[in-house]
Scaffold this motif. Structure first.
Motif, short mmCIF file in Angstrom:
data_model
loop_
_atom_site.label_atom_id
_atom_site.label_comp_id
_atom_site.label_asym_id
_atom_site.label_seq_id
_atom_site.Cartn_x
_atom_site.Cartn_y
_atom_site.Cartn_z
N VAL A 1 0.71 -1.25 -0.04
CA VAL A 1 0.02 0.15 0.12
C VAL A 1 0.76 1.04 -0.11
N PHE A 2 0.49 2.10 -0.79
CA PHE A 2 1.35 3.48 -1.17
C PHE A 2 0.30 4.48 -0.76
N GLN A 3 0.64 5.81 -0.43
CA GLN A 3 -0.33 7.09 -0.40
C GLN A 3 0.72 8.21 -1.13
N ILE A 4 0.05 9.01 -2.08
CA ILE A 4 0.86 10.20 -2.59
C ILE A 4 1.19 11.29 -1.50
N ASP A 5 2.45 11.62 -1.72
CA ASP A 5 2.79 12.84 -0.87
C ASP A 5 1.99 14.07 -1.03
N ARG A 6 1.27 14.45 0.04
CA ARG A 6 0.48 15.40 -0.06
C ARG A 6 1.24 16.91 -0.21
N THR A 7 2.34 17.08 0.14
CA THR A 7 3.06 18.17 -0.16
C THR A 7 3.55 18.24 -1.76
N THR A 8 4.22 17.44 -2.22
CA THR A 8 4.58 17.34 -3.59
C THR A 8 3.65 16.91 -4.66
N LYS A 9 2.61 16.18 -4.18
CA LYS A 9 1.58 15.43 -5.06
C LYS A 9 2.13 14.38 -6.25
N LYS A 10 3.57 14.11 -6.07
CA LYS A 10 4.11 13.50 -7.12
C LYS A 10 4.80 12.24 -6.60
N ASN A 11 5.43 12.26 -5.32
CA ASN A 11 6.03 11.20 -4.85
C ASN A 11 4.92 10.16 -4.17
N TRP A 12 5.42 8.71 -4.16
CA TRP A 12 4.65 7.86 -3.48
C TRP A 12 5.42 7.51 -2.14
N VAL A 13 4.49 7.42 -1.03
CA VAL A 13 5.04 7.19 0.33
C VAL A 13 4.48 6.07 0.74
N PRO A 14 5.16 4.90 0.94
CA PRO A 14 4.94 3.68 1.48
C PRO A 14 4.01 3.66 2.96
N ALA A 15 2.82 3.02 2.80
CA ALA A 15 2.11 3.08 4.03
C ALA A 15 2.13 1.76 4.52
N SER A 16 2.84 0.87 4.13
CA SER A 16 3.01 -0.50 4.92
C SER A 16 4.31 -1.04 4.50
N LYS A 17 5.27 -1.65 5.53
CA LYS A 17 6.55 -2.25 5.25
C LYS A 17 6.65 -3.22 4.46
N GLN A 18 5.41 -3.90 4.54
CA GLN A 18 5.39 -5.12 3.42
C GLN A 18 3.95 -5.48 2.74
N ALA A 19 3.64 -6.48 2.26
CA ALA A 19 2.51 -6.72 1.63
C ALA A 19 1.32 -7.07 2.84
N VAL A 20 0.18 -6.42 2.62
CA VAL A 20 -0.86 -6.40 3.81
C VAL A 20 -2.16 -6.99 3.13
N THR A 21 -3.25 -7.17 3.84
CA THR A 21 -4.52 -7.52 3.27
C THR A 21 -5.44 -6.54 2.80
N VAL A 22 -5.87 -6.40 1.55
CA VAL A 22 -6.83 -5.48 1.26
C VAL A 22 -8.16 -5.99 0.93
N SER A 23 -9.19 -5.76 1.37
CA SER A 23 -10.35 -6.26 1.24
C SER A 23 -11.47 -5.36 0.90
N TYR A 24 -12.52 -5.77 0.00
CA TYR A 24 -13.66 -5.02 -0.39
C TYR A 24 -14.90 -5.40 0.78
N PHE A 25 -15.39 -4.33 1.36
CA PHE A 25 -16.54 -4.70 2.23
C PHE A 25 -17.78 -4.09 1.94
N TYR A 26 -18.91 -4.78 2.17
CA TYR A 26 -20.07 -4.35 1.63
C TYR A 26 -21.02 -3.99 3.00
N ASP A 27 -21.61 -2.83 3.18
CA ASP A 27 -22.43 -2.49 4.24
C ASP A 27 -23.74 -2.62 3.95
N SER A 28 -24.60 -3.55 4.42
CA SER A 28 -26.03 -3.91 4.13
C SER A 28 -27.08 -3.09 4.50
N THR A 29 -26.59 -2.42 5.76
CA THR A 29 -27.68 -1.14 6.28
C THR A 29 -27.58 0.19 5.37
#
Length: 380
Positions: A38-66
């Protein structure tokens, strides 16, 4: 009678509690899960990627029925690194073969995911499109409900306005009463028809509700039995829960060890890749050195020829030096001859000058003699 009513009330309470528990359990469920960096864009430069996790993590789609909404959630330990609600306006973009990104205006950031294979990226993008279409359908349905409610309210307000007109006509003149008799009867007839259809519909709905109430009573009885049975099995469930907790703790420890081993294996793979690149570079350098050695061998084969040519050139150079010495000797002799000739030329020039001086004197004498002869001729 009171005891039966109390039991029914108690059963309804139990049913409502169970239904709430089921709704809470089924409120938000994962519909697709994968692993990615997972990465997030640098909010100051809007160009560079900042790693949000040191390794591969679980990414899931969730559905809220309510809420009838979809979210992408990723958690790294106790830290939530992605909590993005999917809207129909979002767009998932593949920027490379194993990397994709999407912008979340609510979170004011851009999320990026790096996958280990192209298939995972394609599956995630396909699921993103499906979820986006489902969110769009849910939004359209909610808008239709809002429009139906607004139309219903408008119809209700429209039904109330004829009564006002009716009151005004009753309180008005006789001409107005005569004028409004026909439309009022039509409206009353229409309302009567609507009321009849509504009564018939309500009767059918009452019958359906009675059948549903009967089924709910039966289900209530079943749920009461299930609740009693579940309360009897609570202790066994507690034991199973403690056993499952211990097992989960051991599994978590094993997972942590496996993750450490995976990290070490990934590091070894990176080192092996670097060593492979270095080996290729060394092989290329070795090929270059072998080519240079072959060229030197070819040049070494031409050395005897070059030595023979050098000896011939040396002999020619020696003979040229001898000839040069002879020429230098001749040049010295010629210099001496030139000096002698210059000296002779100087002597000749001196003698010529003397001769010219004598000649000038003689010429002067001849001129004097000629003048004397011309004088004698004039006198005679």
């Amino acid at each position: 009678m009171c005891s039966s009513g109390f039991k029914a009330f108690q059963s309804k309470i139990v049913l409502s509690v169970l239904l709430r528990l089921v709704c809470i359990c089924k409120r938000e469920q994962p519909i697709y899960t994968t692993r990615a960096h997972v990465f997030q864009i640098d909010r100051t430069t809007k160009k560079n990627w900042v790693p949000a996790s040191k390794q591969a993590v679980t990414v899931s789609y969730f559905y809220d029925s309510t809420r009838n909404s979809y979210r992408i959630i990723s958690v790294d330990g106790s830290k939530v690194i992605i909590n993005s609600t999917i809207t129909p306006n979002m767009m998932f973009t593949k920027t490379s073969q194993k990397f994709g990104q999407w912008a979340d205006s609510r979170a004011n950031t851009v999320f990026g995911l790096g996958f280990s294979s192209e298939q995972q990226l394609a599956k995630f993008a396909e699921k993103f499109q499906e979820v986006k279409e489902a969110a769009k359908t849910a939004r359209d349905k909610s808008q239709e409900k809002v429009e139906l409610l607004s139309n219903h309210s408008q119809q209700e307000s429209g039904r109330e306005t004829p009564t006002g007109n009716q009151a005004s006509s009753i309180n008005g003149t006789d001409d107005e009463k005569i004028f409004h008799v026909g439309p009022e009867t039509v409206l009353l007839k229409n309302e009567n028809d609507l009321l009849k259809s509504a009564v018939e519909q309500s009767n059918s709905n009452a019958k359906n509700l009675e059948t549903e109430l009967q089924t709910l009573r039966e289900n209530n009885a079943r749920l009461v039995d299930a609740l009693q049975e579940s309360s009897a099995n609570v202790e066994s469930w507690k034991k199973q829960l403690s056993a499952s907790k211990e097992e989960s703790d051991t599994l978590r420890a094993k997972i942590a060890d496996l993750e450490v081993q995976c990290n070490e294996a990934s590091q070894e793979k990176q080192r092996n890749a670097q060593l492979g690149v270095r080996v290729q570079e060394l092989e290329a350098e070795l090929n270059d050195k072998e080519q240079e050695l072959e060229n030197l061998r070819k040049q070494a084969e031409t050395i005897p020829i070059l030595m023979a040519e050098c000896e011939s050139v040396t002999s020619k150079l020696q003979s040229a030096e001898i000839k040069n010495r002879e020429l230098e000797g001749r040049i010295d002799v010629l210099h001496l001859d030139v000096d002698e000739s210059r000296q002779k030329q100087g002597n000749i020039k001196g003698e010529l000058k003397k001769f010219m001086d004598v000649l000038d004197v003689k010429l002067d004498e001849l001129h004097e003699f000629r003048r004397g002869l011309s004088r004698l001729g004039a006198d005679n």
